[in-house]
Design a protein around this motif. Structure first.
Motif, PDB file in Angstrom:
ATOM      1  N   ILE A   1      -5.722  -0.517  -0.803  1.00 22.92           N
ATOM      2  CA  ILE A   1      -6.862  -1.603   0.296  1.00 22.92           C
ATOM      3  C   ILE A   1      -7.030  -1.297   1.545  1.00 22.92           C
ATOM      4  CG2 ILE A   1      -8.096  -3.134   0.973  1.00 22.92           C
ATOM      5  CD1 ILE A   1      -8.024  -4.470  -1.553  1.00 22.92           C
ATOM      6  N   TYR A   2      -5.273  -1.488   2.275  1.00 23.70           N
ATOM      7  CA  TYR A   2      -5.073  -1.500   3.438  1.00 23.70           C
ATOM      8  C   TYR A   2      -4.710  -0.134   4.205  1.00 23.70           C
ATOM      9  CZ  TYR A   2      -2.324  -2.013   7.893  1.00 23.70           C
ATOM     10  OH  TYR A   2      -1.867  -1.582   9.657  1.00 23.70           O
ATOM     11  N   VAL A   3      -3.983   0.899   3.673  1.00 21.23           N
ATOM     12  CA  VAL A   3      -3.705   2.105   4.072  1.00 21.23           C
ATOM     13  C   VAL A   3      -4.999   2.653   3.992  1.00 21.23           C
ATOM     14  CG1 VAL A   3      -2.717   4.407   3.500  1.00 21.23           C
ATOM     15  CG2 VAL A   3      -1.609   2.212   3.376  1.00 21.23           C
ATOM     16  N   PRO A   4      -6.475   3.033   3.137  1.00 26.10           N
ATOM     17  CA  PRO A   4      -7.359   3.977   3.337  1.00 26.10           C
ATOM     18  C   PRO A   4      -8.506   3.461   4.203  1.00 26.10           C
ATOM     19  CG  PRO A   4      -7.303   3.707   0.739  1.00 26.10           C
ATOM     20  CD  PRO A   4      -5.767   2.746   1.631  1.00 26.10           C
ATOM     21  N   THR A   5      -7.817   2.126   4.666  1.00 25.22           N
ATOM     22  CA  THR A   5      -9.243   1.580   5.490  1.00 25.22           C
ATOM     23  C   THR A   5      -8.570   2.062   6.929  1.00 25.22           C
ATOM     24  OG1 THR A   5      -9.620  -0.707   4.194  1.00 25.22           O
ATOM     25  CG2 THR A   5     -10.616  -0.756   6.097  1.00 25.22           C
ATOM     26  N   MET A   6      -7.507   1.831   7.391  1.00 32.23           N
ATOM     27  CA  MET A   6      -6.991   2.314   8.114  1.00 32.23           C
ATOM     28  C   MET A   6      -6.766   3.612   8.723  1.00 32.23           C
ATOM     29  SD  MET A   6      -6.555  -1.195   9.615  1.00 32.23           S
ATOM     30  CE  MET A   6      -5.168  -0.742  10.480  1.00 32.23           C
ATOM     31  N   LYS A   7      -6.849   4.585   7.887  1.00 32.55           N
ATOM     32  CA  LYS A   7      -6.847   6.166   8.377  1.00 32.55           C
ATOM     33  C   LYS A   7      -6.804   6.583   9.068  1.00 32.55           C
ATOM     34  CE  LYS A   7      -9.483   7.480   5.380  1.00 32.55           C
ATOM     35  NZ  LYS A   7     -11.457   8.209   5.102  1.00 32.55           N
ATOM     36  N   THR A   8      -7.962   5.989  10.306  1.00 30.02           N
ATOM     37  CA  THR A   8      -8.173   6.311  11.847  1.00 30.02           C
ATOM     38  C   THR A   8      -6.672   5.057  12.574  1.00 30.02           C
ATOM     39  OG1 THR A   8      -9.474   4.932  12.866  1.00 30.02           O
ATOM     40  CG2 THR A   8     -10.762   6.705  12.125  1.00 30.02           C
ATOM     41  N   THR A   9      -6.657   4.818  12.415  1.00 28.37           N
ATOM     42  CA  THR A   9      -5.207   4.521  13.177  1.00 28.37           C
ATOM     43  C   THR A   9      -3.954   5.047  12.212  1.00 28.37           C
ATOM     44  OG1 THR A   9      -5.967   1.929  12.756  1.00 28.37           O
ATOM     45  CG2 THR A   9      -3.464   2.156  13.391  1.00 28.37           C
ATOM     46  N   TYR A  10      -3.749   5.169  11.301  1.00 29.53           N
ATOM     47  CA  TYR A  10      -2.989   6.039  10.909  1.00 29.53           C
ATOM     48  C   TYR A  10      -3.142   7.658  11.578  1.00 29.53           C
ATOM     49  CZ  TYR A  10      -1.371   2.881   6.927  1.00 29.53           C
ATOM     50  OH  TYR A  10       0.279   2.107   6.489  1.00 29.53           O
ATOM     51  N   ALA A  11      -4.466   8.362  11.725  1.00 31.02           N
ATOM     52  CA  ALA A  11      -4.603  10.045  12.373  1.00 31.02           C
ATOM     53  C   ALA A  11      -3.230   9.322  13.740  1.00 31.02           C
ATOM     54  CB  ALA A  11      -5.868   9.885  12.491  1.00 31.02           C
ATOM     55  N   ALA A  12      -3.926   7.987  14.951  1.00 29.46           N
ATOM     56  CA  ALA A  12      -4.454   8.286  15.384  1.00 29.46           C
ATOM     57  C   ALA A  12      -2.474   8.157  15.770  1.00 29.46           C
ATOM     58  CB  ALA A  12      -4.623   6.654  16.827  1.00 29.46           C
ATOM     59  N   ALA A  13      -1.763   7.103  15.135  1.00 28.01           N
ATOM     60  CA  ALA A  13      -0.346   7.516  15.423  1.00 28.01           C
ATOM     61  C   ALA A  13       0.268   8.492  15.425  1.00 28.01           C
ATOM     62  CB  ALA A  13       0.382   6.017  14.203  1.00 28.01           C
ATOM     63  N   ALA A  14      -0.039   9.281  13.417  1.00 30.06           N
ATOM     64  CA  ALA A  14       0.340  10.668  13.440  1.00 30.06           C
ATOM     65  C   ALA A  14       0.780  11.632  14.739  1.00 30.06           C
ATOM     66  CB  ALA A  14      -0.751  10.914  12.132  1.00 30.06           C
ATOM     67  N   ILE A  15      -0.608  11.317  15.163  1.00 32.03           N
ATOM     68  CA  ILE A  15      -0.077  12.792  16.568  1.00 32.03           C
ATOM     69  C   ILE A  15       0.676  12.523  16.978  1.00 32.03           C
ATOM     70  CG2 ILE A  15      -1.431  13.189  17.856  1.00 32.03           C
ATOM     71  CD1 ILE A  15      -4.276  12.473  16.261  1.00 32.03           C
ATOM     72  N   ILE A  16       0.855  11.183  17.684  1.00 37.07           N
ATOM     73  CA  ILE A  16       2.169  10.871  18.392  1.00 37.07           C
ATOM     74  C   ILE A  16       3.446  10.303  17.931  1.00 37.07           C
ATOM     75  CG2 ILE A  16       3.124   8.662  19.884  1.00 37.07           C
ATOM     76  CD1 ILE A  16      -0.085   7.277  20.151  1.00 37.07           C
ATOM     77  N   ALA A  17       3.403  10.665  16.408  1.00 41.63           N
ATOM     78  CA  ALA A  17       4.644  10.145  15.611  1.00 41.63           C
ATOM     79  C   ALA A  17       5.039  11.919  15.675  1.00 41.63           C
ATOM     80  CB  ALA A  17       4.594   9.891  15.078  1.00 41.63           C
TER      81      ALA A  17
END
Lengths: 275, 291
Positions: free
Chosen positions: A186-202
């Motif tokens: 539930i959490y991971v799919p819902t937070m896709k854009t947050t993951y995308a943003a963090a992924a770019i910076i990381a």
């Protein structure tokens, strides 16, 4: 009067933009010119690109460095996202006074300068080399491990989790999902854009990291792209065309990531300051 | 009760890896560094020497140079960059301005480059046979090329220019996003009251953005105090020790000169103390204006 001010604004911003872009343009143009043309101030594209490329591959092991950087950046990004989002979720969804204290303690680590912990870290990896050679000095694992957990990303995920609809979690519990099941389904799919943003910076941080790989990676075949670029510039008679070609290749992955995901990148930066 | 207890335990499970990793890779090394700072010796042969390393700091010209240079970078660069980023963001926040997206992207672009890559580019731009010299001579503004990076003052200026080029757009984005949340009617009211643009800037914009300015000042201060990649790749600390930074000196002490991990750890604690003290000052200054 207002018109003059307006013109001044445009001139000022144009000059600033030009200064910002110029090094990029120069490196792109220089990539296609011979070393002599570069020093002669040639600012037009030339015909030397293939020669520069051939010369670059003949003088340095670009491919292994590229592979090393890619492995490090992808593994680091994956682990950073996993660990930080678990923690961000844990801190925000299961709040208690004890956890708030631990959270503040973790934030303190943002004030710790890397230079201060570099030598103990180096000695730590030196000590475990004989017991666990796979994560000892001069291994990609050692280059990755200390960089995957930073309070910045935990903070980032916690901030973004504040917006997460808590009813979804209750719904998951009623459906009989385990706590980890709720997180991943539930959490991971819902937070896709947050993951995308963090992924770019990381990814960008990892791809561009210099000091820790410089300390921990010693053999030539373990070098990363920044270490290779840094070495290229150290010679007495540098071939500018070749170096510029290498720099363009080194910058390409992060530039591509930036252009395709500019919005997420900016969102990621902002996510770190919004209250 | 049982349910609550279980939820709490699971909460700890979620944060467990982070707590262990930050403990192992940040706090444990910090304590190790503190212990190391009381030891001295070559390589792995270390002995406790009390405060000797701290006394040595005062009589070490290289350390004093590194400390001085780093402070100069900080004092000159951070305010210029913050001011410049504020000006850009205010100009770009004007709704009637054309090509806004273009200007914004251009000014922001430098922060996608790696520190090493842009450092090498700056090194060649300002080399003796670099582009800057070539054009200055060609335009007749100079009679002969200047060896920028061999001059103690100019080398520092180039380092400062380089950091400013790399990070101004980064800070600008924070201000720009914050400005978008500011109510425009406040500016209209100020204009009706006869406030000039400059007055609006200092009496509305700056106070409104104070939390973000504090945030960017602290992150920039921490970043500049740790500066390494640029000095290493543009000037390698030279000429002499004219651009040597504290981080670079720690690196040299550990991996270039005869390794003395104990003394290097002592030097590293200077950055720790500086970061803590400057952060407290910045919080205080921002806090006072709040009242």
């Amino acid at each position: 009067m207002i018109k003059i001010k307006r013109i001044f604004t445009y001139v000022f911003l144009s000059i600033a933009s030009l200064i910002s872009i110029f090094p990029f343009l120069w490196m792109l143009v220089s990539m296609t010119n011979s070393s002599v043309d570069v020093t002669k101030g040639r600012l037009l594209p030339g015909t030397h690109f293939i020669e520069n490329l051939k010369e670059l591959f003949a003088t340095v092991d670009l491919i292994p460095a590229f592979v090393n950087s890619t492995i490090i950046a992808f593994v680091t990004t994956f682990l950073t996202l996993l660990i930080a989002s678990l923690a961000g979720y844990g801190f925000e969804m299961h709040r208690s006074r004890g956890k708030d204290f631990v959270f503040n303690l973790l934030l303190l680590s943002l004030m710790i300068p890397f230079a201060a912990i570099m030598i103990p870290l180096y000695r730590f990896f030196g000590n475990i080399t004989s017991v666990f050679p796979a994560i000892g000095i001069d291994t990609l694992s050692a280059a990755i491990l200390p960089t995957v957990t930073t309070a910045f990303f935990i903070f980032f995920f916690r901030q973004n989790t504040k917006m997460f609809p808590k009813e979804l979690i209750e719904a998951g519990r009623i459906d009989g999902l385990s706590e980890l099941g709720i997180f991943f389904r539930i959490y991971v799919p819902t937070m896709k854009t947050t993951y995308a943003a963090a992924a770019i910076i990381a990814f960008m941080n990892s791809w561009n990291n210099y000091l820790w790989p410089l300390v921990i990676l010693q053999s030539p075949e373990k070098k990363t792209i920044p270490l290779l670029i840094s070495n290229l510039g150290a010679g007495y008679a540098p071939d500018y065309g070749v170096i510029m070609t290498a720099i363009v290749i080194a910058t390409l992955p992060t530039a591509i990531v930036f252009f395709f995901m500019q919005k997420h990148f900016v969102a990621g930066m902002m996510g770190s300051v919004k209250g | 009760m049982g349910h609550l207890l279980k939820k709490n335990t699971i909460g700890w499970f979620f944060i467990l890896i982070s707590v262990l990793a930050i403990g192992l890779f940040y706090f444990y090394p910090m304590i190790q560094a503190l212990l190391l700072s009381f030891q001295s010796g070559m390589g792995a042969n270390l002995q406790y020497v009390g405060l000797d390393n701290y006394v040595r700091l005062w009589n070490d010209p290289s350390f004093m140079a590194a400390l001085g240079n780093t402070c100069i970078y900080l004092i000159v660069q951070v305010p210029i960059m913050i001011m410049l980023a504020l000006v850009f963001s205010v100009l770009l926040n004007d709704t009637t301005l054309k090509f806004k997206g273009l200007f914004r992207t251009a000014i922001f672009l430098p922060c996608v480059t790696s520190l090493v890559a842009y450092s090498v580019i700056f090194k060649y731009l300002f080399g003796v046979d670099g582009l800057v010299n070539y054009f200055l001579v060609k335009l007749g503004w100079m009679t002969e090329a200047i060896n920028w990076l061999a001059d103690p003052l100019w080398a520092k200026v180039i380092i400062i220019l380089a950091i400013t080029w790399r990070w101004t757009g980064y800070n600008m984005i924070f201000y720009l996003s914050a400005l978008q949340n500011v109510d425009r009617t406040i500016y209209e009211a100020a204009r009706i009251d006869g406030a000039s643009n400059l007055q609006q800037f200092f009496h509305i914009t700056v106070p409104m953005l104070k939390p973000i300015i504090l945030f960017t000042s602290i992150t920039s201060t921490i970043g500049t105090l740790q500066i390494f990649d640029e000095v290493m790749n543009i000037t390698n600390g030279g000429p002499g020790n004219a651009t040597l930074s504290i981080s670079q000196y720690i690196y040299f002490l550990s991996f270039k000169y005869t390794p003395d991990f104990g003394y290097a750890a002592t030097v590293s604690y200077v950055i720790v103390v500086l970061i803590v003290v400057l952060s407290i000052i910045q919080f205080r200054v921002a806090g006072d204006r709040n009242d």
